[in-house]
Design a protein around this motif. Sequence first.
Motif, mmCIF file in Angstrom:
data_model
loop_
_atom_site.group_PDB
_atom_site.id
_atom_site.type_symbol
_atom_site.label_atom_id
_atom_site.label_comp_id
_atom_site.label_asym_id
_atom_site.label_seq_id
_atom_site.Cartn_x
_atom_site.Cartn_y
_atom_site.Cartn_z
ATOM 1 N N ALA A 128 -10.168 5.154 12.630
ATOM 2 C CA ALA A 128 -9.967 6.401 11.729
ATOM 3 C C ALA A 128 -10.315 7.534 12.238
ATOM 4 C CB ALA A 128 -10.359 6.186 10.267
ATOM 5 N N ILE A 129 -11.753 7.479 12.821
ATOM 6 C CA ILE A 129 -12.514 8.616 13.398
ATOM 7 C C ILE A 129 -11.704 9.187 14.496
ATOM 8 C CG2 ILE A 129 -14.707 9.532 14.310
ATOM 9 C CD1 ILE A 129 -16.072 6.972 12.144
ATOM 10 N N LYS A 130 -11.400 8.142 15.519
ATOM 11 C CA LYS A 130 -10.744 8.604 16.606
ATOM 12 C C LYS A 130 -9.633 9.401 16.354
ATOM 13 C CE LYS A 130 -10.698 6.004 20.470
ATOM 14 N NZ LYS A 130 -10.544 4.833 21.391
ATOM 15 N N LEU A 131 -8.726 8.583 15.482
ATOM 16 C CA LEU A 131 -7.349 9.308 15.038
ATOM 17 C C LEU A 131 -7.454 10.576 14.296
ATOM 18 C CD1 LEU A 131 -4.888 7.323 12.651
ATOM 19 C CD2 LEU A 131 -5.163 9.558 12.509
ATOM 20 N N SER A 154 0.767 -1.135 0.068
ATOM 21 C CA SER A 154 -0.141 -0.151 0.095
ATOM 22 C C SER A 154 0.825 1.344 0.199
ATOM 23 C CB SER A 154 -0.975 0.166 1.186
ATOM 24 O OG SER A 154 -0.163 0.232 2.265
ATOM 25 N N GLY A 155 2.225 0.957 0.544
ATOM 26 C CA GLY A 155 2.871 2.457 0.758
ATOM 27 C C GLY A 155 2.522 3.120 1.721
ATOM 28 N N MET A 156 1.431 2.459 3.028
ATOM 29 C CA MET A 156 1.356 3.145 4.141
ATOM 30 C C MET A 156 2.478 2.850 5.230
ATOM 31 S SD MET A 156 -1.494 4.717 3.136
ATOM 32 C CE MET A 156 -2.443 5.360 4.596
ATOM 33 N N TRP A 186 -5.611 18.919 6.477
ATOM 34 C CA TRP A 186 -6.734 17.673 6.856
ATOM 35 C C TRP A 186 -6.018 16.420 6.538
ATOM 36 C CZ3 TRP A 186 -11.550 19.607 3.671
ATOM 37 C CH2 TRP A 186 -11.869 21.142 4.242
ATOM 38 N N LEU A 187 -6.700 15.362 6.968
ATOM 39 C CA LEU A 187 -6.367 14.138 6.790
ATOM 40 C C LEU A 187 -7.377 13.444 5.679
ATOM 41 C CD1 LEU A 187 -5.732 12.666 10.381
ATOM 42 C CD2 LEU A 187 -4.123 13.536 8.769
ATOM 43 N N LEU A 188 -6.682 12.861 4.416
ATOM 44 C CA LEU A 188 -7.608 12.386 3.914
ATOM 45 C C LEU A 188 -7.698 10.691 4.241
ATOM 46 C CD1 LEU A 188 -9.377 12.129 1.177
ATOM 47 C CD2 LEU A 188 -7.142 11.946 -0.375
ATOM 48 N N MET A 189 -8.883 10.233 4.438
ATOM 49 C CA MET A 189 -9.070 8.961 5.004
ATOM 50 C C MET A 189 -10.053 8.202 4.105
ATOM 51 S SD MET A 189 -9.224 9.542 8.923
ATOM 52 C CE MET A 189 -11.057 10.142 9.191
ATOM 53 N N LEU A 190 -9.245 7.111 3.373
ATOM 54 C CA LEU A 190 -9.834 6.159 2.462
ATOM 55 C C LEU A 190 -10.778 4.881 3.089
ATOM 56 C CD1 LEU A 190 -7.968 6.745 -0.706
ATOM 57 C CD2 LEU A 190 -9.724 8.072 -0.066
ATOM 58 N N LYS A 217 -0.337 6.831 7.403
ATOM 59 C CA LYS A 217 0.898 7.311 6.595
ATOM 60 C C LYS A 217 1.234 8.811 7.355
ATOM 61 C CE LYS A 217 2.968 7.969 2.148
ATOM 62 N NZ LYS A 217 4.290 7.199 2.363
ATOM 63 N N GLY A 218 2.823 8.855 7.323
ATOM 64 C CA GLY A 218 3.375 10.096 7.524
ATOM 65 C C GLY A 218 2.871 10.669 9.150
ATOM 66 N N ALA A 219 2.471 11.886 9.371
ATOM 67 C CA ALA A 219 2.169 12.641 10.588
ATOM 68 C C ALA A 219 0.748 11.604 11.152
ATOM 69 C CB ALA A 219 1.616 13.884 10.360
ATOM 70 N N ALA A 220 0.065 11.125 10.350
ATOM 71 C CA ALA A 220 -1.263 10.419 10.775
ATOM 72 C C ALA A 220 -0.771 9.225 11.760
ATOM 73 C CB ALA A 220 -2.161 10.093 9.674
ATOM 74 N N ALA A 221 0.163 8.580 11.085
ATOM 75 C CA ALA A 221 0.926 7.376 11.754
ATOM 76 C C ALA A 221 1.444 7.369 13.114
ATOM 77 C CB ALA A 221 1.875 6.697 10.626
ATOM 78 N N GLU A 222 1.583 8.871 13.283
ATOM 79 C CA GLU A 222 2.184 8.747 14.891
ATOM 80 C C GLU A 222 1.113 9.506 16.033
ATOM 81 O OE1 GLU A 222 4.998 7.881 14.985
ATOM 82 O OE2 GLU A 222 5.320 7.450 12.729
ATOM 83 N N VAL A 223 -0.212 9.499 15.595
ATOM 84 C CA VAL A 223 -1.200 10.101 16.385
ATOM 85 C C VAL A 223 -1.328 9.303 17.497
ATOM 86 C CG1 VAL A 223 -3.488 10.829 16.356
ATOM 87 C CG2 VAL A 223 -2.032 11.649 14.390
#
Length: 388
Positions: A98-101, A80-82, A207-211, A255-261
Amino acid sequence: MNTYNRQPVTFTHGEGVWLWDEQGNKYLDALAGVAVNGLGHAHPKMVKAISAQAAKLIHTSNIYHIAEQEKLADKLAEISGMDKVFFCNSGCEANEAAIKLARLYGHNKSIETPEIIVMERAFHGRTMATLSATGNRKAQAGFEPLVSGFIRVPYDDLEAVKLIASRKNNVVAILVEPVQGEGGIHIPADMRAYLQGLRKVCDDNAWLLMLDEVQSGIGRTGTWFAFQHTGMMPDVMTLAKGLGSGVPIGACLAKGAAAEVFTPGKHGSTFGGNPLATIAGLTTLNAIQDEKLRENAQKMGDLIVTLLKIELANTRGVIAMRNAGLMIGIELDRPCADLVKMGLEAKILINVTAENVVRLLPPLIINETEVKELVSRLAPLIKRFLSQ
Ligand SMILES: *Cc1c(COP(=O)(O)O)cnc(C)c1O
């Protein structure tokens, strides 16, 4: 409890795209447990892998390291590259994560009442938060008060999202299905332009793009994930359905900053990512890769639609046929739930969603002979139904 209007049939066993009922009747499964059984039924590699795992370890706890979970996380990251993965047991749980993140991401930026943009006709699950994110008033009715913090816009409408960006400063994320499944197999007119446009709005506004790829992921649209048709990357992606070939598993990737939340204590799951479920996930992904099932999903999906278009040419009442690989929708001009029962009588398992869309989600292993059989069983049913 009485939560399902069940069809009058009980299956005893299956093999590939075929299922047998208690009376010995054989059915062509064009639904795959609603996009779950990508490898079909009783795939030898699955049977072997989960039997062997059950004999070793089914469950320990996330209090300890789990080798199978780490292997599946690495594999998911590779394809995935995530960057990182949280494991749970279902699609709604993956979306809850995802919503909590997204909310925590907002609070970390001192946004006290973070909001998430969601879509009309969306489906994200049945728990309170995911039901609130879902764009179906009928599914929500009776369960109010809903969870707050969602803003709804029309699907495939980039301007509507830009307008919100210009007016609000507490938005933290967009949650969207690259292809809407339950909503009626809706594919953005230009998926690449739409998702790239959403990516840019997210970048411009932090913003985070969440799929939500719970239905569209795991090879079903011809790529591992539907976003891989679009040349951009999400910040968060959720998976479930096809990931474990029927062993319950969900995943929220970031991915990125979202992966560290998330940090220890912020989220968890007792069963999530246990050895049995993650071996099922790993075996599923390896089989999809080794047996070239993504390529097959694209080819067979296109073939089904091509053949159905020939068979149903000049049939009044067919409004549209849409497919992204083996996510296939046939939109009719009237409610058609009766077709499911007619299908059962003709020994083919299909689904109707959004009232008037026949939905096909066959196993990814379906071959050309089986595709022809599927079309020869389904097309006459649709013709007969529409001529009533
Ligand atoms: C099925 C589905 C869900 C919910 O998954 P469950 O495992 O039933 O909780 C969420 N999102 C999408 C897009 C789905 O298709």
